[in-house]
Design a protein around this motif. Structure first.
Motif, short mmCIF file in Angstrom:
data_model
loop_
_atom_site.label_atom_id
_atom_site.label_comp_id
_atom_site.label_asym_id
_atom_site.label_seq_id
_atom_site.Cartn_x
_atom_site.Cartn_y
_atom_site.Cartn_z
N ASN A 135 0.85 -1.09 0.04
CA ASN A 135 -0.07 -0.01 0.12
C ASN A 135 0.84 1.34 -0.12
O ASN A 135 1.91 1.27 0.53
CB ASN A 135 -0.81 0.08 1.20
N ASN A 136 0.31 2.51 -0.56
CA ASN A 136 0.92 3.44 -0.38
C ASN A 136 0.30 4.52 0.69
O ASN A 136 -0.87 4.11 1.29
CB ASN A 136 0.62 4.24 -1.64
N TYR A 137 1.02 5.52 1.31
CA TYR A 137 0.72 6.29 2.44
C TYR A 137 0.83 7.79 2.12
O TYR A 137 1.71 7.94 1.67
CB TYR A 137 1.24 5.66 3.60
N VAL A 138 -0.17 8.39 2.57
CA VAL A 138 0.04 10.09 2.71
C VAL A 138 -0.29 10.60 4.07
O VAL A 138 -1.38 10.24 4.54
CB VAL A 138 -0.70 10.73 1.58
N GLY A 139 0.53 11.26 4.50
CA GLY A 139 0.13 12.04 5.94
C GLY A 139 0.01 13.65 5.54
O GLY A 139 0.55 14.22 4.59
N GLY A 140 -0.88 14.14 6.46
CA GLY A 140 -1.27 15.42 6.22
C GLY A 140 -0.99 16.34 7.62
O GLY A 140 -1.33 15.75 8.66
N VAL A 141 -0.56 17.39 7.76
CA VAL A 141 -0.30 18.29 8.70
C VAL A 141 -1.18 19.67 8.35
O VAL A 141 -0.69 20.15 7.55
CB VAL A 141 1.05 18.34 9.40
N PHE A 142 -2.33 20.12 8.99
CA PHE A 142 -2.89 21.23 8.83
C PHE A 142 -2.82 22.07 9.86
O PHE A 142 -3.16 21.99 10.89
CB PHE A 142 -4.57 20.77 8.27
N LEU A 143 -3.04 23.52 9.37
CA LEU A 143 -3.12 24.61 10.21
C LEU A 143 -4.74 24.97 10.54
O LEU A 143 -5.19 25.32 9.67
CB LEU A 143 -2.19 25.74 9.54
N VAL A 144 -5.02 24.89 11.65
CA VAL A 144 -6.45 25.12 11.84
C VAL A 144 -6.38 25.87 13.11
O VAL A 144 -5.75 26.16 13.93
CB VAL A 144 -7.28 23.69 12.50
N PRO A 145 -7.66 26.43 13.09
CA PRO A 145 -7.95 27.42 14.34
C PRO A 145 -7.94 26.62 15.67
O PRO A 145 -8.49 25.48 15.78
CB PRO A 145 -9.31 28.09 14.40
N ALA A 146 -7.24 27.11 16.61
CA ALA A 146 -7.05 26.31 18.05
C ALA A 146 -8.44 26.21 18.70
O ALA A 146 -8.42 25.41 19.42
CB ALA A 146 -6.13 27.25 18.92
N LYS A 147 -9.25 27.34 18.17
CA LYS A 147 -10.74 27.07 19.06
C LYS A 147 -11.31 25.73 18.65
O LYS A 147 -12.27 25.34 19.38
CB LYS A 147 -11.70 27.94 18.83
N LYS A 148 -10.78 24.92 17.69
CA LYS A 148 -11.56 23.64 17.17
C LYS A 148 -11.01 22.61 18.42
O LYS A 148 -11.78 21.78 18.36
CB LYS A 148 -10.92 23.10 15.95
N LEU A 149 -9.95 22.85 18.94
CA LEU A 149 -9.71 21.68 19.84
C LEU A 149 -10.04 22.41 21.32
O LEU A 149 -10.04 21.69 22.44
CB LEU A 149 -8.07 21.60 19.95
N ASP A 150 -9.50 23.83 21.60
CA ASP A 150 -9.83 24.46 22.80
C ASP A 150 -10.66 25.58 22.65
O ASP A 150 -10.36 26.81 22.22
CB ASP A 150 -8.51 24.73 23.42
N GLU A 157 -5.67 32.40 17.48
CA GLU A 157 -4.72 31.45 17.64
C GLU A 157 -4.76 30.26 16.73
O GLU A 157 -5.91 29.60 16.51
CB GLU A 157 -4.89 30.95 19.24
N MET A 158 -3.85 29.74 16.16
CA MET A 158 -3.80 28.75 15.38
C MET A 158 -3.03 27.56 15.96
O MET A 158 -2.22 27.57 16.67
CB MET A 158 -3.04 29.09 14.04
N THR A 159 -3.37 26.18 15.46
CA THR A 159 -2.67 25.17 16.06
C THR A 159 -2.52 24.08 14.78
O THR A 159 -2.94 24.47 13.79
CB THR A 159 -3.21 24.42 17.04
N THR A 160 -2.10 22.93 14.96
CA THR A 160 -1.77 21.92 13.90
C THR A 160 -2.44 20.67 14.36
O THR A 160 -2.47 20.16 15.44
CB THR A 160 -0.44 21.79 13.53
N LEU A 161 -2.91 19.91 13.28
CA LEU A 161 -3.58 18.68 13.35
C LEU A 161 -3.07 17.85 12.34
O LEU A 161 -2.77 18.23 11.21
CB LEU A 161 -5.32 18.83 13.05
#
Length: 205
Positions: A135-150, A157-161
């Motif tokens: 199999n092949n694989y792809v990973g992603g790291v996204f910049l998202v609003p921190a309020k999505k988590l907190d 404020e921004m964070t990464t997921l």
């Protein structure tokens, strides 16, 4: 009477002999089939018909060995995802270079080729197999609003997921256009969620 019994016994012996030979052959075929599955690599056939590409994949118990090789790619991409998060925390940007992540990872092994691509809002890490059966694989790291988590985070404020996606299991038989691209579909950030691209599924552990 004894002659009739001896004839009957003789007939029964012949029948038993035939059945034994027949079952023996079937048993040998079965043993051979299992042996091939245990010791022979999966078979992959590919041939063209006009503008179509026909692919036939024969799975086997060698899937266990494949899983071991695929675990390499999974481990690499998880490290690369974390590396991109750390790199962004330090520089406020994602990296287009695997060595720049400081992980000491090779860009190519016996089983996979690895690469990374960065934009202003995301980084994509790839593990492209050098073997048709993996199999092949792809990973992603996204910049998202921190309020999505907190909920208490600042509005600006921004964070990464992160997310890690795997190509779907290869079907036994498929037909595709000869000009159909083989590139991995990248994950996307949509409606506040990160989802895997078409033809891939998310790995959760």
């Amino acid at each position: 009477m004894r002659q009739q019994k001896s004839k009957s016994n003789s007939i029964l012996l012949k029948v038993y002999s035939i059945l034994l030979k027949g079952c023996g052959c079937l048993l040998l075929v079965f043993i051979g089939f299992i042996g091939c599955h245990l010791f022979v690599s999966p078979l992959f056939f590919s041939f063209g018909i006009k503008d179509k590409q026909v692919e036939i994949f024969v799975d086997s118990f060698v899937r266990l060995a494949n899983n071991l090789m695929q675990s390499e790619a999974i481990g690499y991409l998880r490290s690369m995802n974390k590396g991109q998060q750390a790199y962004f925390a330090e520089t406020s940007a994602f990296s287009n270079s695997i060595p720049a992540l400081g992980l000491g990872l090779e860009t190519e092994t016996n089983n996979y080729k690895y690469s990374t691509r960065a934009t202003q809002t995301a980084a994509f890490n790839y593990a492209v197999s050098k073997k048709k059966t993996l199999n092949n694989y792809v990973g992603g790291v996204f910049l998202v609003p921190a309020k999505k988590l907190d909920p208490n985070a600042r509005r600006d404020e921004m964070t990464t997921l992160t997310i890690l996606c795997e190509t779907e299991k290869r079907p036994f038989f498929r037909v595709k256009r000869t000009d159909e691209p083989d590139e991995l579909a990248e994950p996307i950030y949509q409606n506040g969620e990160i989802i895997c691209g078409k033809g891939t599924t998310q790995l959760t552990n």
